[in-house]
Design an enzyme around this catalytic site. Structure first.
Site, PDB file in Angstrom:
ATOM      1  N   ARG A  20       7.690  19.762   4.227  1.00  0.00           N
ATOM      2  CA  ARG A  20       8.653  18.660   4.366  1.00  0.00           C
ATOM      3  C   ARG A  20      10.090  19.117   4.685  1.00  0.00           C
ATOM      4  NH1 ARG A  20       9.787  15.079   1.075  1.00  0.00           N
ATOM      5  NH2 ARG A  20       9.611  13.344   2.533  1.00  0.00           N
ATOM      6  N   GLU A  28       0.825  -1.211   0.000  1.00  0.00           N
ATOM      7  CA  GLU A  28       0.000   0.000   0.000  1.00  0.00           C
ATOM      8  C   GLU A  28       0.858   1.259   0.000  1.00  0.00           C
ATOM      9  OE1 GLU A  28      -2.291  -0.758   3.609  1.00  0.00           O
ATOM     10  OE2 GLU A  28      -0.736   0.304   4.745  1.00  0.00           O
ATOM     11  N   PRO A  29       1.622   1.486  -1.083  1.00  0.00           N
ATOM     12  CA  PRO A  29       2.450   2.698  -1.123  1.00  0.00           C
ATOM     13  C   PRO A  29       1.601   3.944  -1.323  1.00  0.00           C
ATOM     14  CG  PRO A  29       3.031   1.123  -2.878  1.00  0.00           C
ATOM     15  CD  PRO A  29       1.707   0.726  -2.329  1.00  0.00           C
ATOM     16  N   GLY A  30       2.145   5.059  -0.893  1.00  0.00           N
ATOM     17  CA  GLY A  30       1.542   6.348  -1.209  1.00  0.00           C
ATOM     18  C   GLY A  30       2.510   7.099  -2.096  1.00  0.00           C
ATOM     19  N   ARG A  31       3.668   7.437  -1.492  1.00  0.00           N
ATOM     20  CA  ARG A  31       4.668   8.268  -2.158  1.00  0.00           C
ATOM     21  C   ARG A  31       5.036   7.769  -3.562  1.00  0.00           C
ATOM     22  NH1 ARG A  31       8.209  11.077   0.907  1.00  0.00           N
ATOM     23  NH2 ARG A  31       7.712   9.655   2.602  1.00  0.00           N
ATOM     24  N   TYR A  65       2.702  14.168  -0.070  1.00  0.00           N
ATOM     25  CA  TYR A  65       2.849  14.876   1.201  1.00  0.00           C
ATOM     26  C   TYR A  65       3.220  16.347   0.996  1.00  0.00           C
ATOM     27  CZ  TYR A  65       2.887  10.014   2.536  1.00  0.00           C
ATOM     28  OH  TYR A  65       2.555   8.692   2.675  1.00  0.00           O
ATOM     29  N   CYS A 107       7.048  33.610   9.022  1.00  0.00           N
ATOM     30  CA  CYS A 107       7.860  34.231  10.063  1.00  0.00           C
ATOM     31  C   CYS A 107       8.514  33.206  10.974  1.00  0.00           C
ATOM     32  CB  CYS A 107       6.998  35.197  10.863  1.00  0.00           C
ATOM     33  SG  CYS A 107       6.298  36.441   9.793  1.00  0.00           S
ATOM     34  N   GLU A 108       9.308  32.351  10.409  1.00  0.00           N
ATOM     35  CA  GLU A 108      10.107  31.405  11.201  1.00  0.00           C
ATOM     36  C   GLU A 108      11.415  31.176  10.460  1.00  0.00           C
ATOM     37  OE1 GLU A 108       8.710  27.901  12.961  1.00  0.00           O
ATOM     38  OE2 GLU A 108       6.638  28.591  13.144  1.00  0.00           O
TER      39      GLU A 108
HETATM   40  N1  LLP Z   1       0.483   2.598   4.960  1.00  0.00           N
HETATM   41  C1  LLP Z   1       0.421   3.166   6.163  1.00  0.00           C
HETATM   42  C2  LLP Z   1      -0.235   2.481   7.259  1.00  0.00           C
HETATM   43  C3  LLP Z   1       0.990   4.425   6.361  1.00  0.00           C
HETATM   44  O1  LLP Z   1       0.948   4.983   7.556  1.00  0.00           O
HETATM   45  C4  LLP Z   1       1.619   5.072   5.287  1.00  0.00           C
HETATM   46  C5  LLP Z   1       2.230   6.402   5.461  1.00  0.00           C
HETATM   47  C6  LLP Z   1       1.636   4.441   4.041  1.00  0.00           C
HETATM   48  C7  LLP Z   1       1.069   3.203   3.909  1.00  0.00           C
HETATM   49  C8  LLP Z   1       2.267   5.068   2.819  1.00  0.00           C
HETATM   50  O2  LLP Z   1       3.610   5.307   2.998  1.00  0.00           O
HETATM   51  P1  LLP Z   1       4.473   5.838   1.737  1.00  0.00           P
HETATM   52  O3  LLP Z   1       4.514   4.763   0.683  1.00  0.00           O
HETATM   53  O4  LLP Z   1       3.846   7.059   1.234  1.00  0.00           O
HETATM   54  O5  LLP Z   1       5.839   6.080   2.256  1.00  0.00           O
HETATM   55  N2  LLP Z   1       4.600  12.920   5.716  1.00  0.00           N
HETATM   56  C9  LLP Z   1       5.722  12.043   5.525  1.00  0.00           C
HETATM   57  C10 LLP Z   1       5.285  10.635   5.222  1.00  0.00           C
HETATM   58  C11 LLP Z   1       4.386  10.060   6.267  1.00  0.00           C
HETATM   59  C12 LLP Z   1       3.879   8.699   5.939  1.00  0.00           C
HETATM   60  C13 LLP Z   1       2.803   8.284   6.837  1.00  0.00           C
HETATM   61  N3  LLP Z   1       2.293   6.989   6.576  1.00  0.00           N
HETATM   62  C14 LLP Z   1       6.619  12.585   4.442  1.00  0.00           C
HETATM   63  O6  LLP Z   1       6.322  13.655   3.923  1.00  0.00           O
HETATM   64  O7  LLP Z   1       7.648  12.012   4.129  1.00  0.00           O
END
Ligand code: LLP
Length: 868
Positions: free
Chosen positions: A782, A743-746, A842, A813-814
């Site tokens: 980020r 389950e990737p996001g990035r 993100y 302002c930081e």
């Molecule tokens: N599954 C679960 C349960 C998660 O908590 C996450 C991300 C993913 C999948 C997807 O992870 P990814 O493939 O995107 O790495 N804000 C941070 C990333 C936080 C990720 C949180 N959980 C950033 O900007 O790097």
């Protein structure tokens, strides 16, 4: 000047310096300056760059048909450079060309090359280059004479069985020799001689090994008790890291012999490590400078440095290492075990570099970068070792060393920095007994990324002082830095991007074609049964629709995400949604179950406190496999310091709890963190989860979470999805009963997104230069939150030279409102369009209205490039 107080300076020029005719006037003028300063000068030169390799090639292929052509090429290289500096090679090198031809004819006749002949052929490279340089200097008015280095350097005798070494990697004693001084004095004011070659006691030609010219120069310095050795090369000194990897590497102004030696041995290729000990013995200072840029003050190596406090001065890598890991179960305590192991290495003439030992394992490294150890030799070694212990040969490793005096006293300060290794497999760690280096042996593919990270946190920020000089990029910006060629989607769509950012302070743009191609890459992982998208990374409606159309399912973490998804795609079957909240209130679980979502529980509290919610339900359970990984501690979501997942020691309780309420665990899940680059992570997670699943008979699927990293800096390697697939294939072979989910996001979206913004103001403050842009930490948090790196380019000036090192800041302002530090950019003007890359994940979802700077629009470019 009387003979007693005559002061010698040795100038050594390397192969790339002498191969370029533009450098020859510099050689002449350096000789003249040293003479003006009252020194006698001896010039030690390598063969013209490329000639030693060409000779080596001839020797390695003695029977090839094109021998004559290769000889002609070598001669031609000498003719060309001679012509460029106004002398005639044929008359000067007639005898050398003839000797080379003769030797090669002999080799072709016999069909093989003895070490003696090899040494004679190789020596001709230096003999020829120095003949030309001496003639050039004489021609340009210098009182210069040619000297045969073999008449001064006598190699040390070694036992017979090391004959190869004796001829090809000899050493000399090089004690001070007053007669040499007299001989040279009678020859000319400037004496030109060869690096790399010497004679043995039989009068035969021998070589000092690759890179041996530095060593020759230091032998001459020692024999003449010289005032100084100057090594003129293609870089202006030693740097805190390889500038090709880290352009902000700092010039090291002053080093102690020990440090220079350690840097040279640990992989900095500026100096040959062997050249330092004769200098140290005689306390002769060594200066390293650039022939092409003699005006830049280089590195001075001596016994005297103004050391205020111990510090890391260099980060070096040595690639091409092979490790031999020996498991010694049961044998460790036995007297003589190590002696027997090392005797095997000795028998195979393989020298060991780093060693690390534990109760049950001894791991050693072999330096194979010089190509000295063949695979066949390694296999034979491993076979013999197998008689003593279990053996594993690990190829493609890199030794990453932090070098500096008294490194032990700096360890505590280094501790936070070492977190970069957290997500890497460190095969071996060794702290040198001489207290000069700390070395980590890691997989090759991670090494350059880690050098950059370590350099950024340990060295880059040190101000200019007696140790650290200017950055490489500062020295070479105007002359050598050109805009780096890029091939991302946004370079191709540059005009369109500039157009759509018109009148906007900031805008996120997503390229849907890039989302589709990332999805295709993920879909090609054949051992994954179900692919979900962690929509927290980017919930833009067009992106969600694109992914649904691609057949991807969804992972949501809140009712808000689920509602948004269903608003965008009203007819989405809710069974395509996995709901994985964390520390959520009771109502959310009840709501999700009632809606037919697949719910994941990640804390026993929920089962214990709200049994009625989960009674008779089929659930997923999120486990904590014990080790978190990821690009920053905030995103490591496993291990004792993370709030996520049921720890492995609670499995018994989990079984009791679920049985008590008749809940069925049909899937288990783990997500160790985000921005992980080592495919091994998922194999480990899968193996741990599969082992747990064996205790939960209803489990059908194992969800391995997301977390796949993407390349951040130009030149970073892409994540190896193929390797991930191969390791998952092994897991599936061992546990065929489970379906694996990812389950990737990035990975789906990061590279598809860019943030466009405009230059607002510029400012110079001391040696800092700031460029202000319309986007800040409110738009993209980020960099401020994780120190994340996003490539930043001036899109309006993509083809212009990047000549300024700047810090890119926003309007918030930081002080932390910094999008990038020490970035090389072309001089920018108000209104220029600046692009911040890899912001598809993100980015927008984490924006805020801090300082009330309002929202930022999003624009999608359709799969066919049209705006949506
Ligand atoms: N599954 C679960 C349960 C998660 O908590 C996450 C991300 C993913 C999948 C997807 O992870 P990814 O493939 O995107 O790495 N804000 C941070 C990333 C936080 C990720 C949180 N959980 C950033 O900007 O790097």
């Amino acid at each position: 000047m009387s003979a007693e107080n005559e002061s010698w300076v040795v100038l050594k020029f390397g192969g790339s310096s002498v191969a370029n005719a533009d450098n020859w006037p510099t050689i002449a003028s350096l000789c003249a300056k040293r003479q003006e300063d009252g020194h006698r000068v001896i010039v030690v030169c390598s063969a013209l760059g490329g000639v030693s390799d060409a000779l080596q090639d001839l020797l390695d292929n003695p029977l090839s048909d094109d021998g004559a052509a290769r000889l002609a090429t070598i001669a031609e290289q000498h003719r060309l450079i001679a012509k460029a500096v106004g002398i005639d090679a044929d008359s000067i090198l007639e005898a050398s060309f003839a000797e080379l031809e003769q030797l090669v004819a002999g080799i072709q006749l016999i069909g093989e090359v003895s070490v003696k002949v090899r040494a004679r052929v190789m020596a001709l490279g230096e003999l020829m280059s120095t003949r030309l340089i001496a003639a050039y200097l004489a021609n340009s008015g210098t009182d210069a004479g040619w000297f045969d280095a073999r008449d001064a350097l006598r190699s040390e005798d070694v036992e017979d069985r090391r004959q190869r070494r004796a001829f090809l990697a000899a050493t000399c004693d090089a004690q001070p020799d007053s007669t040499l001084s007299a001989r040279l004095r009678n020859l000319a004011a400037v004496v030109v001689t060869q690096g790399f070659i010497a004679r043995n006691s039989e009068g035969e030609t021998v070589l000092l090994g690759r890179g041996g010219s530095d060593t020759s120069a230091s032998y001459f310095a020692s024999m003449l008790t010289a005032e100084r050795l100057e090594i003129w090369t293609d870089v202006p000194g030693m740097f805190s890291a390889d500038p090709r990897i880290e352009p902000s590497a700092r010039l090291l102004i002053a080093l102690h012999y020990d440090e220079a030696q350690e840097l040279a041995s640990a992989g900095s290729r500026v100096l040959h490590p062997r050249c330092l000990s004769p200098l140290r013995r005689a306390q002769i200072p060594l200066y390293v400078g650039s022939t092409a840029h003699p005006e830049i003050t280089g590195t001075m190596v001596s016994a005297h440095i103004d050391e205020v406090e111990p510090r890391v001065k260099g980060i070096c890598i040595r690639q091409g290492l092979v490790l031999i890991s020996m498991d010694t179960v049961g044998m460790w305590q036995q007297v003589g075990f190590l002696a027997r192991v090392f005797a095997v290495f000795d028998r195979h003439h393989i020298s060991v570099d780093l060693v690390s030992t534990s109760e049950t394992n001894v791991t050693v490294s072999i330096d194979s970068a010089a190509g000295e150890v063949s695979d066949e030799q390694l296999n034979e070694l491993a076979d013999d070792l197998r008689a003593l212990c279990r053996v594993r040969v690990i190829h493609n490793c890199t030794a990453l060393s932090l070098v500096g005096r008294k490194i032990r006293t700096i360890l505590s300060r280094l501790a936070p920095v070492l977190e970069v290794f957290e997500e890497e497999k460190v095969h071996l760690m060794s702290q040198a007994a001489n207290d000069l280096n700390l070395t980590f042996v890691i997989d090759e593919q991670q090494s350059t990324r880690l050098v950059r990270k370590l350099h950024a946190s340990i060295i880059r920020k040190s101000g200019q002082n007696s140790v650290f000089g200017p950055r490489w990029e500062e020295l070479f910006t105007s002359s050598e830095k050109t805009a780096t060629p890029r091939c991302s989607w946004w370079t191709q769509k540059r005009e369109q991007l500039i157009e759509l950012s018109r009148d906007k302070n900031a805008v996120y743009v997503y390229d849907l074609a890039s989302v589709v191609s990332a999805t295709d890459e993920l879909k090609a992982i054949s051992n994954i049964g179900r692919l979900l998208y962690a929509m927290k990374a980017n919930d833009n409606a067009e992106i969600l629709k694109t992914l649904v159309a691609e057949g991807v399912d969804f992972e949501c973490v809140s009712p808000g995400e689920v509602r948004h998804l269903l608003d965008v795609i009203p007819d989405l079957d809710t069974s395509r949604i996995l709901f994985t909240p964390n520390f959520a209130p009771r109502d959310e679980y009840a709501w999700a179950l009632q809606k037919g979502l697949q719910v994941t529980v990640d804390n026993l509290y929920a089962l214990e406190a709200w049994p009625d919610v989960f009674r008779d339900q089929s659930i997923f359970v999120r486990l904590d496999p014990g080790q978190g990984r990821g690009h920053h501690e905030h995103v490591r979501t496993a291990g004792i310091h993370s709030k996520f997942g049921v720890p492995l020691f609670e499995i018994d309780e989990l079984i009791d709890r679920t049985e008590a309420i008749n809940a069925t665990v049909i899937g288990i899940h783990a997500h160790t963190g985000s921005g992980v680059h080592d495919p091994e992570n998922w194999r480990q997670v899968a193996t741990t989860l599969a082992t747990v699943a064996d205790r939960l008979p209803s489990v059908r699927c194992i969800d391995l979470g997301g977390g796949i990293g993407i390349p951040e800096k130009p030149g970073d390697k892409a994540f190896d999805l193929g390797e991930l697939d191969r390791s998952l294939a092994e897991v599936r072979a061992a546990f065929p009963q489970y379906e694996l989910w990812l389950e990737p996001g990035r990975y789906f979206v990061a590279r598809a997104g860019v943030l466009l913004t405009r230059v607002t103001q510029m400012k110079g403050k001391g040696d800092m230069r700031y460029i202000g842009v319309g986007a800040g930490m409110n738009t993209l948090i980020r960099p401020a939150l994780y120190g994340a790196y996003h490539e930043i380019v001036n899109l309006s000036r993509l083809d212009e030279q990047a000549t300024e090192s700047v810090t890119v800041v926003g309007p918030i302002c930081e002080t932390g409102d910094r999008l990038g530090s020490d970035r090389l950019m072309p001089p920018s003007e108000e209104g220029d369009v600046v692009l911040i890359a890899n912001t598809g994940a993100y980015g927008y979802v984490m924006k805020s209205d801090y300082n009330r700077r309002g929202d930022v629009p999003e624009v999608c470019l359709g799969v066919n490039g049209e705006r949506q």
